[in-house]
Design a protein around this motif. Structure first.
Motif, PDB file in Angstrom:
ATOM      1  N   TRP A  63      85.544   9.752  17.296  1.00 46.66           N
ATOM      2  CA  TRP A  63      85.989   9.017  18.301  1.00 46.66           C
ATOM      3  C   TRP A  63      87.424   8.375  17.742  1.00 46.66           C
ATOM      4  O   TRP A  63      88.503   8.705  18.426  1.00 46.66           O
ATOM      5  CB  TRP A  63      85.245   7.679  18.803  1.00 46.66           C
ATOM      6  CG  TRP A  63      84.382   8.031  19.893  1.00 46.66           C
ATOM      7  CD1 TRP A  63      83.031   7.971  20.028  1.00 46.66           C
ATOM      8  CD2 TRP A  63      84.614   8.804  21.260  1.00 46.66           C
ATOM      9  NE1 TRP A  63      82.480   8.451  21.018  1.00 46.66           N
ATOM     10  CE2 TRP A  63      83.464   8.706  21.893  1.00 46.66           C
ATOM     11  CE3 TRP A  63      85.979   9.018  21.846  1.00 46.66           C
ATOM     12  CZ2 TRP A  63      83.572   9.206  23.153  1.00 46.66           C
ATOM     13  CZ3 TRP A  63      86.066   9.260  23.110  1.00 46.66           C
ATOM     14  CH2 TRP A  63      84.569   9.371  23.765  1.00 46.66           C
ATOM     15  N   TRP A  66      89.816  11.348  17.691  1.00 48.43           N
ATOM     16  CA  TRP A  66      89.948  11.458  18.813  1.00 48.43           C
ATOM     17  C   TRP A  66      91.078  10.828  19.748  1.00 48.43           C
ATOM     18  O   TRP A  66      92.123  11.173  20.357  1.00 48.43           O
ATOM     19  CB  TRP A  66      88.838  11.656  19.745  1.00 48.43           C
ATOM     20  CG  TRP A  66      88.808  11.976  21.272  1.00 48.43           C
ATOM     21  CD1 TRP A  66      88.771  13.181  22.053  1.00 48.43           C
ATOM     22  CD2 TRP A  66      88.995  11.006  22.195  1.00 48.43           C
ATOM     23  NE1 TRP A  66      88.911  12.768  23.208  1.00 48.43           N
ATOM     24  CE2 TRP A  66      89.220  11.604  23.628  1.00 48.43           C
ATOM     25  CE3 TRP A  66      89.347   9.704  22.283  1.00 48.43           C
ATOM     26  CZ2 TRP A  66      89.507  10.948  25.015  1.00 48.43           C
ATOM     27  CZ3 TRP A  66      89.525   8.772  23.574  1.00 48.43           C
ATOM     28  CH2 TRP A  66      89.538   9.684  24.902  1.00 48.43           C
ATOM     29  N   ARG A 127      84.251   3.794  26.460  1.00 50.64           N
ATOM     30  CA  ARG A 127      83.765   4.827  25.855  1.00 50.64           C
ATOM     31  C   ARG A 127      82.345   4.802  25.562  1.00 50.64           C
ATOM     32  O   ARG A 127      82.112   3.756  25.206  1.00 50.64           O
ATOM     33  CB  ARG A 127      84.687   5.890  24.848  1.00 50.64           C
ATOM     34  CG  ARG A 127      85.866   5.934  24.930  1.00 50.64           C
ATOM     35  CD  ARG A 127      86.331   6.929  26.110  1.00 50.64           C
ATOM     36  NE  ARG A 127      87.698   7.034  26.571  1.00 50.64           N
ATOM     37  CZ  ARG A 127      88.177   7.923  27.225  1.00 50.64           C
ATOM     38  NH1 ARG A 127      87.260   8.762  27.833  1.00 50.64           N
ATOM     39  NH2 ARG A 127      89.583   7.835  27.758  1.00 50.64           N
ATOM     40  N   THR A 130      78.399   9.127  22.809  1.00 46.70           N
ATOM     41  CA  THR A 130      78.721  10.551  22.731  1.00 46.70           C
ATOM     42  C   THR A 130      79.760  11.209  23.549  1.00 46.70           C
ATOM     43  O   THR A 130      80.039  10.445  24.407  1.00 46.70           O
ATOM     44  CB  THR A 130      77.393  11.220  22.557  1.00 46.70           C
ATOM     45  OG1 THR A 130      76.716  11.036  23.958  1.00 46.70           O
ATOM     46  CG2 THR A 130      76.458  10.822  21.677  1.00 46.70           C
ATOM     47  N   HIS A 131      80.332  12.228  23.204  1.00 44.84           N
ATOM     48  CA  HIS A 131      81.259  12.977  24.179  1.00 44.84           C
ATOM     49  C   HIS A 131      80.855  14.458  24.132  1.00 44.84           C
ATOM     50  O   HIS A 131      80.420  15.070  23.310  1.00 44.84           O
ATOM     51  CB  HIS A 131      82.402  12.875  23.398  1.00 44.84           C
ATOM     52  CG  HIS A 131      83.714  13.451  24.242  1.00 44.84           C
ATOM     53  ND1 HIS A 131      83.930  14.740  24.277  1.00 44.84           N
ATOM     54  CD2 HIS A 131      84.538  12.668  25.158  1.00 44.84           C
ATOM     55  CE1 HIS A 131      85.010  14.859  25.207  1.00 44.84           C
ATOM     56  NE2 HIS A 131      85.305  13.606  25.715  1.00 44.84           N
TER      57      HIS A 131
END
Length: 449
Positions: A63, A66, A127, A130-131
């Motif tokens: 993250w 990202w 957020r 997870t993504h």
């Protein structure tokens, strides 16, 4: 301490853990010893934050990269401080304004967010953990190089097996039958201390503590030696060794003595039990545990290596030899999340060579008709079934070694329902399937000739 000071302490401790090679628990112990002013509640809060970040290490790092890329800060370093910021926003669902108040730069508080950190924080706010773009290795907190090994091992169950290795492990106790009459007596003693434990499913001597923190060393049951901390799976290794009263037994890689205590209890203090290790410090740490448990038939012996001359002098002198071999510890990652990131392919290769050497040397101690019990707290076949197969290739014909069906041994030594099928040659435990740490155990018997 106020919340901001706790955060700064957590950042400092994470920095120390990242910068040294020793395990995180040892680094944390030294950190708190040097800061006696930190009270018990503050230590708990700091440790919870640190271990939480260690459990979410890969996801938080992903993250951070990202968000740095999205903020035009591609070269930004992912520091312990940035991981804590990400953890507050993603795990604690903190908003940016409260985050700014914690990172105030006031006395004992973390410095104010830099422009780069603020830009990253804006993108991380709201957020989830997870993504969809996260690789499986990141989502399940394992190094990229080892994920294919787990995939080959678990197949369709890979996700569920690795997911079970993410949360904190429960605390299990072994009832010490040298002091407690039976498991019910230990349960009653703990209940008198206000601790409501429950019986484990596989080990007839196991107790599981309730979720949350229990200050076990302050209980009378622990002080009197009625119970010892030991994962249920580890208890089963000692039980499968089937060390009986009057036998001669060696715990070849005894360490701090957890399984030695179980062996001594199984022998009822009758017979000869030798606890060996190459580390004098580890053996010394077992002394207090042996005394509290009332284990009187144990002799501690420091070996120079697995090929120490003592082994040759005592060849074929023992009924049982337990080799709880040094290993990657992949089965204990719930307890030691930092160990995931300290492991390398080169270390795995070194460990497998050492395991083979230890097995070859320890086998010399076993009497004809005696047993060599090989165990690891690893899930990897290279350290487990592959080692046993290679051992048999070296010694099956020359010395008549064979692997005993694990359920056959289980019936005589443990007595509860065996979790493996009747044809299994080894015990394989995982957190997902059995609720224990990951363990492997094979029982090998030497020929009578």
């Amino acid at each position: 301490m106020h919340d901001a000071a706790r955060l700064q302490a957590a950042i400092d401790l994470l920095g120390e853990i990242e910068s040294v090679s020793r395990p995180a628990d040892g680094t944390a112990s030294a950190f708190f010893r040097s800061r006696r002013f930190i009270g018990s509640k503050d230590r708990r809060a700091i440790a919870d934050r640190v271990w939480g970040v260690l459990r979410r290490w890969a996801r938080l790092t992903w993250w951070c990269h990202w968000a740095a890329q999205g903020a035009g800060r591609e070269g930004m370093s992912v520091t312990p401080r940035l991981r804590v910021i990400a953890d507050l926003l993603i795990t604690d669902h903190l908003k940016v304004d409260p985050l700014d108040r914690l990172f105030s730069g006031q006395t004992h508080a973390p410095d104010r967010l830099s422009a780069a950190e603020a830009a990253v924080a804006d993108l991380l706010q709201g957020r989830s953990a997870t993504h969809p773009d996260m690789p499986p290795a990141v989502r399940f907190e394992v190094p990229d190089w080892i994920y294919p090994r787990f995939e080959a091992l678990f197949g369709a169950d890979t996700d569920s097996e690795l997911a079970a290795m993410l949360p904190e492990a429960p605390v299990d106790l072994r009832v010490n039958t040298l002091k407690a009459q039976d498991r019910d007596a230990a349960l009653a003693a703990l209940a008198a201390d206000g601790v409501e434990a429950s019986a484990t499913d596989l080990s007839p001597l196991g107790l599981r503590l309730p979720a949350g923190r229990v200050n076990l060393p302050t209980t009378q049951a622990f002080k009197d030696g009625l119970v010892e901390v030991q994962d249920e799976g580890s208890q089963l290794i000692a039980l499968l060794t089937d060390a009986r009263p009057g036998m001669a037994v060696v715990d070849f890689c005894a360490g701090a003595g957890g399984k030695t205590l179980g062996l001594a209890a199984g022998m009822g203090n009758k017979g000869r039990l030798i606890a060996c290790d190459v580390s004098e410090g580890r053996l010394d740490r077992s002394a207090a545990r042996l005394k509290r448990a009332g284990a009187h038939n144990v002799t501690r012996r420091v070996l120079s290596s697995e090929s120490d001359k003592w082994v040759k002098r005592h060849a074929k002198g023992f009924d049982r030899v337990l080799v709880d071999a040094p290993c990657t510890g992949t089965g204990t990652w719930r307890r030691n999340p930092d160990a995931r990131w300290r492991l390398s392919p080169e270390q795995l290769d070194d460990l497998t060579r050492r395991q083979a050497s230890i097995l070859d040397s320890a086998r010399r101690l076993v009497k004809p008709g005696g047993r060599l019990v090989y165990a690891t707290c690893s899930l990897l076949p290279e350290e487990n079934a592959d080692q046993v197969e290679a051992f048999l290739e070296r010694w099956e014909d020359a010395e008549g070694w064979r692997v005993l069906p694990v359920c056959e041994v289980w019936e005589a030594a443990v007595g509860t329902n065996c979790p493996m099928n009747n044809y299994a040659t080894a015990l394989r435990l995982t957190p997902a399937r059995h609720g224990t740490d990951g363990f492997f155990t094979a029982v090998l018997e030497r020929g009578e000739g």
